[in-house]
Design an enzyme around this catalytic site. Structure first.
Site, PDB file in Angstrom:
ATOM      1  N   HIS A 128     -27.137 -11.359  42.377  1.00  0.00           N
ATOM      2  CA  HIS A 128     -28.296 -11.794  41.583  1.00  0.00           C
ATOM      3  C   HIS A 128     -28.161 -11.142  40.200  1.00  0.00           C
ATOM      4  O   HIS A 128     -28.971 -10.295  39.806  1.00  0.00           O
ATOM      5  CB  HIS A 128     -29.587 -11.376  42.281  1.00  0.00           C
ATOM      6  N   ASP A 224     -35.690  -3.982  47.899  1.00  0.00           N
ATOM      7  CA  ASP A 224     -35.736  -5.446  47.928  1.00  0.00           C
ATOM      8  C   ASP A 224     -36.177  -5.828  49.335  1.00  0.00           C
ATOM      9  O   ASP A 224     -36.158  -4.999  50.264  1.00  0.00           O
ATOM     10  CB  ASP A 224     -34.338  -6.020  47.606  1.00  0.00           C
TER      11      ASP A 224
HETATM   12  N1   CP Z   1     -36.805 -12.104  41.604  1.00  0.00           N
HETATM   13  C1   CP Z   1     -36.648 -13.446  41.706  1.00  0.00           C
HETATM   14  O1   CP Z   1     -35.534 -13.970  41.547  1.00  0.00           O
HETATM   15  O2   CP Z   1     -37.797 -14.134  41.961  1.00  0.00           O
HETATM   16  P1   CP Z   1     -37.926 -15.673  42.365  1.00  0.00           P
HETATM   17  O3   CP Z   1     -37.291 -15.828  43.724  1.00  0.00           O
HETATM   18  O4   CP Z   1     -39.391 -15.957  42.371  1.00  0.00           O
HETATM   19  O5   CP Z   1     -37.178 -16.492  41.343  1.00  0.00           O
HETATM   20  N1  NVA Z   2     -32.573 -10.637  48.310  1.00  0.00           N
HETATM   21  C1  NVA Z   2     -33.602 -11.598  47.983  1.00  0.00           C
HETATM   22  C2  NVA Z   2     -33.869 -11.615  46.524  1.00  0.00           C
HETATM   23  C3  NVA Z   2     -34.995 -12.537  46.105  1.00  0.00           C
HETATM   24  C4  NVA Z   2     -35.186 -12.616  44.614  1.00  0.00           C
HETATM   25  C5  NVA Z   2     -33.207 -12.973  48.477  1.00  0.00           C
HETATM   26  O1  NVA Z   2     -32.036 -13.354  48.340  1.00  0.00           O
HETATM   27  O2  NVA Z   2     -34.071 -13.674  49.026  1.00  0.00           O
END
Ligand code: CP
Ligand code: NVA
Length: 307
Positions: A128, A224
């Site tokens: 991410h 997270d």
């Molecule tokens: N943190 C983040 O990516 O949030 P969303 O899943 O709402 O885009």
């Molecule tokens: N680790 C989480 C991050 C969400 C922004 C996911 O992948 O769902």
């Protein structure tokens, strides 16, 4: 040569610092860069749900003079009917950049390999990286620097956020310390890459199974969700396996008194973080969520120049 941003180390440490510097500038002067003047269109494709990423990319593209085209992949031909490569070949003739939130990271690699315009990973199962640009911007704003700080990440160290934390922090010269149940330890290849990057930047990587050891004297504490998108069927099992890894006031007390708390959101109060910490004075989560906008604008403006 077109540049893509699929994982944190698709840019150099110096480029990461430059993008963060530009994000600070754009936060002060939101309309000072218009790389998408025309207006040019940017495709924002979502295979998974999103609030922050959808809004911050759409607003960011508009701020940069362009038009965001949000594509819900379920209502497009992508996936079962048409290959990623063919989709890339259709899109790149018409849009200035492709932003894609998906499952397998290999899909992004295929999109990038077939696209003549920048492809940006807005979350895959493995990384991410846009979130990390925002998180580093937030840390820089609150701590005045990045290199030499200690960042403790507690919880699921085997997910996309953990991978991006390891690599992006190592690139910024940060000492990143992770605690997770052994079953959810970080990916070995990612740890080795982060360690090798840290050797050059003065950062470091340390792995623990005791949250207190990771959080000790930290400048920043991060967590997270324990249940990432796509893992919903494992919810009950994961909640049991992550017991003891909640970031609560006792754990925050192990960090420095002026430590800040980050969470990419959405958060699940009572699981990975207590409500007291998430909503408490050390939490900077709303700055962090806003900073998605500024960091991604800086990234898109920078990518638009790399040709
Ligand atoms: N943190 C983040 O990516 O949030 P969303 O899943 O709402 O885009
Ligand atoms: N680790 C989480 C991050 C969400 C922004 C996911 O992948 O769902």
């Amino acid at each position: 040569m077109v540049r893509h941003f699929l994982k944190d180390d698709d840019i150099t440490s110096a480029e990461q610092a430059e993008i963060i510097r530009r994000a600070i500038e754009l936060k002060k002067s939101p309309y000072s860069a218009i790389p998408f003047e025309g207006p040019k269109t940017v495709a924002l494709i979502f295979d998974k749900t999103s609030t922050r990423t959808r809004v911050s990319f759409a607003v960011g593209v508009a701020d940069l003079g362009g038009v965001p085209l949000i594509i819900d992949s379920q209502s497009s031909q992508m996936g079962g009917k048409e290959s990623v490569a063919d989709t890339a070949r259709v899109l790149d003739r018409q849009v200035a950049a492709i932003v894609w939130r998906t499952y397998a990271h290999s899909g992004l690699e295929e999109m990038a390999a077939n696209s003549s315009v920048p492809v940006i990973n807005s979350l895959s199962d493995d990384y991410h990286p846009c979130q990390l640009l925002a998180d580093l911007l937030t840390i820089q704003e609150h701590k005045g620097r990045l290199a030499g700080l200690k960042v403790a990440y507690v919880g699921d160290a085997a997910n996309n956020m953990a991978n991006s934390y390891l690599i992006a922090c190592a690139m910024a010269g940060i000492h990143v310390s992770m605690a997770s149940p052994s079953k959810y330890s970080p990916n070995q290849e990612v740890v080795e890459r982060a360690m090798s990057i840290a050797e050059a930047t003065g950062g470091s990587v340390s792995l623990h199974q005791d949250p207190s050891a990771a959080a000790a004297h930290a400048d920043v504490v991060v967590t997270d969700t324990w249940i990432s998108m796509g893992q919903e069927a494992e919810k009950a099992k994961r909640i049991q396996e992550f017991a003891g890894f909640t970031v609560d006031a006792d754990l925050m007390a192990k960090a420095k008194p002026d430590a800040i708390f980050l969470h990419c959101l959405p958060a699940y109060r009572g699981y990975e973080v207590s409500a007291e910490v998430l909503d408490g004075p050390q939490s900077v989560i709303w700055d962090e969520a806003e900073n998605r906008l500024h960091a991604q604008k800086a990234l898109m403006a920078w990518l638009a120049e790399q040709r």
